[in-house]
Write an enzyme that holds these catalytic residues in place. Structure first.
Site, PDB file in Angstrom:
ATOM      1  N   CYS A 113       1.213  -1.164   0.180  1.00  0.00           N
ATOM      2  CA  CYS A 113       0.450   0.329   0.538  1.00  0.00           C
ATOM      3  C   CYS A 113       0.906   1.443  -0.327  1.00  0.00           C
ATOM      4  CB  CYS A 113      -0.390  -0.094   1.327  1.00  0.00           C
ATOM      5  SG  CYS A 113      -2.055  -1.692   1.276  1.00  0.00           S
ATOM      6  N   HIS A 163      -2.783   7.279   2.345  1.00  0.00           N
ATOM      7  CA  HIS A 163      -3.020   6.012   2.458  1.00  0.00           C
ATOM      8  C   HIS A 163      -4.150   5.378   2.895  1.00  0.00           C
ATOM      9  CE1 HIS A 163      -3.698   1.690   1.105  1.00  0.00           C
ATOM     10  NE2 HIS A 163      -3.377   1.916   2.345  1.00  0.00           N
ATOM     11  N   ASN A 217     -10.256   0.430  -0.353  1.00  0.00           N
ATOM     12  CA  ASN A 217      -8.281  -0.012  -0.126  1.00  0.00           C
ATOM     13  C   ASN A 217      -8.223  -0.391  -1.479  1.00  0.00           C
ATOM     14  OD1 ASN A 217      -6.154  -0.370   0.314  1.00  0.00           O
ATOM     15  ND2 ASN A 217      -6.057  -1.278   1.742  1.00  0.00           N
TER      16      ASN A 217
END
Ligand code: UT7
Length: 327
Positions: free
Chosen positions: A115, A252, A282
């Site tokens: 990520c 993020h 996500n």
């Protein structure tokens, strides 16, 4: 402060058409819209078609960039695709992108920092361009997490989605975009977020392995809300700028509660955070470029705004960048 000769000159993004809402997930696992929204802020995510892979998403993001900025990518001399969901182990997604776009003289590499990937990709591109090794680098963050999700595991399937974004980083010593960077890694904590089908034990422990993404959410949550604010402080310490001079915080997009906690611990108003999780979930290495492009399309991010980008996740690793937005 490092000297940068690299400028971000264009951005594009793409998400697959298919939506997977919280209500849809209620039919798959024991969960509900209220729990998901309250714990994560996510309402829906996009899911790639069965025959749609990370390279397809990457190419569509680049096509969107070309269309909007009328930039040619024929003279790109390095393609970096930040992903942990490549089509194949080899060839790389970057090589597939090169083939499809017909770019003649370019290097091509995939970069896996989960990520945090896109922040790392931008950092590497800045380094390559600023050092004079490359003139025009395409940095793509793209994922098809739906291909590595167990849709019977409620702890992960409610979180992740598919999508991608791309930026061009070009040589420009007059108006560089990159102000400062900070990064770090806690590899010892890597067992809290992994994906493997190897049956050997990982990290000396017998962890369940089945080829799907597995996460100890609580541990990653604690790590993120402790680590990122300290990283932001270290990043700001490398510049003359103060945190209240940062126009937009682009973290993020894993979980809105994490973003709220980071903002409150750092003293940044939540209104200055731009995130993409509400409608896209996500999307790992794609969250930051998707958020950036959302901010641009909504007219929030303006030329010369100071942006603080912060990626964190699998590794566990993290990377923050302070950027002068240059579009
Ligand atoms: O992008 C890479 C980095 N990743 C992250 O940053 C993710 C970090 N972690 C998180 O975002 C959060 O930990 C999650 C959203 C994954 C989970 O939220 P949480 O508030 O930490 O929940 P939890 O894991 O502590 O679980 C609380 C309860 C448990 O039940 P008990 O043990 O209290 O009875 C879970 O079994 O919620 C239960 N639960 C669910 N209930 C309804 C777990 N998943 C679900 C679900 N629906 N989908």
């Amino acid at each position: 402060m490092n000297t940068s000769n690299a400028r971000i000159t264009a951005i594009g993004s793409y998400v697959p058409k298919k939506r997977l809402t919280n209500n849809d997930l209620e039919a798959l696992v024991d969960t509900n819209d209220e729990w998901i929204v309250q714990r994560t802020g996510i309402k829906e995510r996009r899911i790639a078609a069965d025959n749609e892979y990370t390279s397809d998403i990457s190419i569509k993001a680049v096509e969107n960039l070309i269309e909007r900025y009328q930039k040619t990518v024929d003279d790109v001399d390095m393609i970096i695709v930040c992903t942990m969901t490549p089509d194949f182990k080899t060839p790389s997604v970057a090589a597939l992108v090169q083939a499809k776009l017909g770019i003649k003289n370019t290097g091509a590499i995939d970069l896996n920092a989960a990520c945090a990937g896109f922040a790392y990709g931008l950092h590497v591109a800045n380094g390559l361009v600023s050092a004079g090794l490359h003139r025009k680098v395409l940095v793509i963050g793209a994922e098809t997490f739906s291909k590595i999700i167990d849709y019977s595991d409620r702890t992960t399937c409610i979180l992740f989605g598919d999508g991608g974004g791309a930026v061009l980083v070009e040589y420009d010593e007059q108006q560089p975009s990159f102000i400062a960077s900070h990064m770090g890694t806690d590899g010892i904590l890597g067992k809290n977020l992994y994906c493997t089908d190897l049956s050997d034990s990982m990290f000396g422990e017998e962890l369940p392995v089945n080829g799907f993404i597995a996460q100890n959410g609580r541990e990653v949550y604690k790590w993120a809300v402790n680590t990122v604010p300290k990283g932001m402080e270290a990043l700001m310490g490398k510049t003359e700028l103060k945190l209240d001079e940062v126009d937009w915080f682009v973290p993020h997009s894993a979980n809105l509660r994490i973003i709220e906690s980071i903002c409150s611990r750092s003293g940044l108003p939540l209104e200055r955070a731009i995130y993409s999780l509400e409608h896209f979930g996500n999307t790992s290495a794609a969250t930051i470029p998707l958020s950036l492009d959302k901010g641009v399309r909504e007219g929030k991010i303006q030329r010369d705004d100071k942006l603080l980008l912060y990626g964190f996740g699998g590794g566990l690793t993290h990377a923050g960048l302070l950027i002068n937005w240059s579009l």
